[in-house]
Enzyme design. Sequence first.
Site, PDB file in Angstrom:
ATOM      1  N   ARG A 205      89.223  10.667  45.757  1.00 51.04           N
ATOM      2  CA  ARG A 205      89.671   9.529  45.367  1.00 51.04           C
ATOM      3  C   ARG A 205      90.331   8.604  46.386  1.00 51.04           C
ATOM      4  O   ARG A 205      90.938   9.306  47.220  1.00 51.04           O
ATOM      5  CB  ARG A 205      90.820   9.490  44.156  1.00 51.04           C
ATOM      6  CG  ARG A 205      90.003   9.938  42.790  1.00 51.04           C
ATOM      7  CD  ARG A 205      89.098   8.904  42.017  1.00 51.04           C
ATOM      8  NE  ARG A 205      88.623   9.210  40.882  1.00 51.04           N
ATOM      9  CZ  ARG A 205      87.431   9.637  40.702  1.00 51.04           C
ATOM     10  NH1 ARG A 205      86.540   9.890  41.660  1.00 51.04           N
ATOM     11  NH2 ARG A 205      87.176  10.042  39.506  1.00 51.04           N
TER      12      ARG A 205
ATOM     13  N   HIS B 164      80.869   5.191  46.668  1.00 48.65           N
ATOM     14  CA  HIS B 164      81.359   6.085  45.647  1.00 48.65           C
ATOM     15  C   HIS B 164      79.698   6.306  45.274  1.00 48.65           C
ATOM     16  O   HIS B 164      79.658   6.397  44.098  1.00 48.65           O
ATOM     17  CB  HIS B 164      82.195   5.218  44.747  1.00 48.65           C
ATOM     18  CG  HIS B 164      82.952   6.377  43.872  1.00 48.65           C
ATOM     19  ND1 HIS B 164      83.970   6.215  43.401  1.00 48.65           N
ATOM     20  CD2 HIS B 164      82.345   7.480  43.256  1.00 48.65           C
ATOM     21  CE1 HIS B 164      84.459   7.064  42.665  1.00 48.65           C
ATOM     22  NE2 HIS B 164      83.438   8.090  42.801  1.00 48.65           N
TER      23      HIS B 164
HETATM   24  P1  NDP Z   1      88.229  20.632  39.341  1.00 46.53           P
HETATM   25  O1  NDP Z   1      89.243  20.165  38.663  1.00 46.53           O
HETATM   26  O2  NDP Z   1      87.178  21.555  38.801  1.00 46.53           O
HETATM   27  O3  NDP Z   1      89.132  21.282  40.492  1.00 46.53           O
HETATM   28  C1  NDP Z   1      90.064  20.975  41.168  1.00 46.53           C
HETATM   29  C2  NDP Z   1      90.591  21.909  42.349  1.00 46.53           C
HETATM   30  O4  NDP Z   1      91.694  21.114  43.005  1.00 46.53           O
HETATM   31  C3  NDP Z   1      91.005  23.135  41.886  1.00 46.53           C
HETATM   32  O5  NDP Z   1      90.664  24.298  42.988  1.00 46.53           O
HETATM   33  C4  NDP Z   1      92.624  23.012  41.868  1.00 46.53           C
HETATM   34  O6  NDP Z   1      93.320  24.206  41.978  1.00 46.53           O
HETATM   35  C5  NDP Z   1      92.681  21.984  43.162  1.00 46.53           C
HETATM   36  N1  NDP Z   1      94.012  21.543  42.899  1.00 46.53           N
HETATM   37  C6  NDP Z   1      94.491  20.557  41.864  1.00 46.53           C
HETATM   38  N2  NDP Z   1      95.748  20.029  42.361  1.00 46.53           N
HETATM   39  C7  NDP Z   1      96.340  20.838  43.427  1.00 46.53           C
HETATM   40  C8  NDP Z   1      97.214  20.900  44.116  1.00 46.53           C
HETATM   41  N3  NDP Z   1      98.431  20.007  43.855  1.00 46.53           N
HETATM   42  N4  NDP Z   1      97.417  21.744  45.190  1.00 46.53           N
HETATM   43  C9  NDP Z   1      96.049  22.225  45.536  1.00 46.53           C
HETATM   44  N5  NDP Z   1      94.882  22.476  44.940  1.00 46.53           N
HETATM   45  C10 NDP Z   1      94.927  21.606  43.622  1.00 46.53           C
HETATM   46  O7  NDP Z   1      87.522  19.181  40.050  1.00 46.53           O
HETATM   47  P2  NDP Z   1      86.001  19.000  40.411  1.00 46.53           P
HETATM   48  O8  NDP Z   1      85.865  19.953  41.614  1.00 46.53           O
HETATM   49  O9  NDP Z   1      85.033  18.997  39.541  1.00 46.53           O
HETATM   50  O10 NDP Z   1      86.190  17.506  41.218  1.00 46.53           O
HETATM   51  C11 NDP Z   1      87.267  17.292  41.998  1.00 46.53           C
HETATM   52  C12 NDP Z   1      87.304  15.770  42.108  1.00 46.53           C
HETATM   53  O11 NDP Z   1      86.302  15.084  42.898  1.00 46.53           O
HETATM   54  C13 NDP Z   1      87.614  14.716  40.874  1.00 46.53           C
HETATM   55  O12 NDP Z   1      88.737  14.904  40.225  1.00 46.53           O
HETATM   56  C14 NDP Z   1      87.124  13.371  41.220  1.00 46.53           C
HETATM   57  O13 NDP Z   1      88.210  12.747  41.638  1.00 46.53           O
HETATM   58  C15 NDP Z   1      86.339  13.771  42.370  1.00 46.53           C
HETATM   59  N6  NDP Z   1      84.921  13.393  42.431  1.00 46.53           N
HETATM   60  C16 NDP Z   1      84.325  12.470  43.021  1.00 46.53           C
HETATM   61  C17 NDP Z   1      83.015  12.069  43.082  1.00 46.53           C
HETATM   62  C18 NDP Z   1      82.328  11.077  43.857  1.00 46.53           C
HETATM   63  O14 NDP Z   1      81.384  10.687  43.709  1.00 46.53           O
HETATM   64  N7  NDP Z   1      83.078  10.568  45.138  1.00 46.53           N
HETATM   65  C19 NDP Z   1      82.125  12.583  41.926  1.00 46.53           C
HETATM   66  C20 NDP Z   1      83.047  13.729  41.074  1.00 46.53           C
HETATM   67  C21 NDP Z   1      84.014  13.909  41.302  1.00 46.53           C
HETATM   68  P3  NDP Z   1      93.001  25.511  40.904  1.00 46.53           P
HETATM   69  O15 NDP Z   1      91.565  25.852  41.092  1.00 46.53           O
HETATM   70  O16 NDP Z   1      94.055  26.557  41.337  1.00 46.53           O
HETATM   71  O17 NDP Z   1      93.330  24.917  39.394  1.00 46.53           O
HETATM   72  C1  OXD Z   2      83.769  11.298  39.022  1.00 47.32           C
HETATM   73  C2  OXD Z   2      83.160  10.390  39.962  1.00 47.32           C
HETATM   74  O1  OXD Z   2      84.965  11.476  38.973  1.00 47.32           O
HETATM   75  O2  OXD Z   2      82.137   9.855  39.964  1.00 47.32           O
HETATM   76  O3  OXD Z   2      82.791  11.780  38.205  1.00 47.32           O
HETATM   77  O4  OXD Z   2      84.084   9.797  40.821  1.00 47.32           O
END
Ligand code: NDP
Ligand code: OXD
Length: 306
Positions: A221, A269
């Site tokens: 993000r 994006h």
């Molecule tokens: P998940 O919820 O599956 O994974 C999030 C990860 O971040 C987990 O490993 C979690 O740790 C870790 N995490 C969260 N908070 C913290 C913190 N404070 N400190 C350290 N680690 C932290 O999310 P996804 O992998 O599915 O997606 C990640 C992000 O990607 C989405 O939230 C979205 O914003 C972005 N995205 C962007 C897209 C694009 O087109 N640019 C498309 C899709 C998503 P733990 O495993 O220990 O809980």
């Molecule tokens: C998502 C994105 O969060 O597209 O899936 O950014």
Amino acid sequence: MNVTFCCTDTKAEPWLAGLRMAMPHASVSEWQPGAPPADHAVVWAPPQQFLDEQTRLKGLFNIGAGVDALLKLRLPPHAKVVRLDDAGMSVQMAEYVCHAVIRHFREFDGYEADVAHGKWSYRKPRMRADFPIGVMGLGVLGERVARALHQFDFPVHGWSRSSKAIDGVVSHTGAAQFDSFLASCRVLVNLLPLTPDTRDILNHRTLSRLRPGGYVINVARGAHLVDDDLLALLDSGHLAGATLDVFRTEPLPAAHPFWTHPLITVTPHTSARTLREESIAQIAGKMLALERGEPIAGLVDPVRGY
Ligand code: NDP
Ligand code: OXD
């Protein structure tokens, strides 16, 4: 079962047709103000009015992985929030990040510029050992990206809240290990969710800890990154470049310096798009499972923020 569809910037018709086909016994319609209460909703950035009116929702199915925009709103009291769980996004994210890393590591921009001038030139091969990569967030997308980078023999580090055992990836955990994680990396990939803990996390202090000649890839993000801090570290030479897919304001405003900065690659994006058919199959399967009272994956914890 009544299903309502309320997704901003999304063509409703193909989604409605797909959802009806996947759940022939459900009544599926696009939300209009004043519509009767539904059991489940398929949403992307819905207006607050929708959530205020739909007080009986049992499930709110977000057609993306990130729920930061949804969690900013006041939600119906009993609705479970469900994020897209991969649905074809992780392979796209792995492609995008590996492409960005390899393009930088192999200096393809430099070769392209040389070729444009009819110049046949070689650059000294770089050593993978000098390009350790850090992946922030090892969830559905981050884990797939870390595994893909390991396949190219890069040293890979990962940072998450809980410890992970991923083949070829050194796990760093929590705030206490954040600085040592950063100091281990030269290329930094951000795949964290946007939460109060992670907003502005890519800033002057944290990015300064990367090894000299660092490279930043932000695919999570825009609000994770402090734009001016990135620009300052590129201008000082501490960072060698950045690939950015997400921005604080989207579309990226025409006058924003990222558009024209010679060390920044911008994409709109698009690193991992929502794939309609996979998403409908996943959402329909989970809605029916919830109706049967079965557990489902991909439930969001609104307090944790992801
Ligand atoms: P998940 O919820 O599956 O994974 C999030 C990860 O971040 C987990 O490993 C979690 O740790 C870790 N995490 C969260 N908070 C913290 C913190 N404070 N400190 C350290 N680690 C932290 O999310 P996804 O992998 O599915 O997606 C990640 C992000 O990607 C989405 O939230 C979205 O914003 C972005 N995205 C962007 C897209 C694009 O087109 N640019 C498309 C899709 C998503 P733990 O495993 O220990 O809980
Ligand atoms: C998502 C994105 O969060 O597209 O899936 O950014």
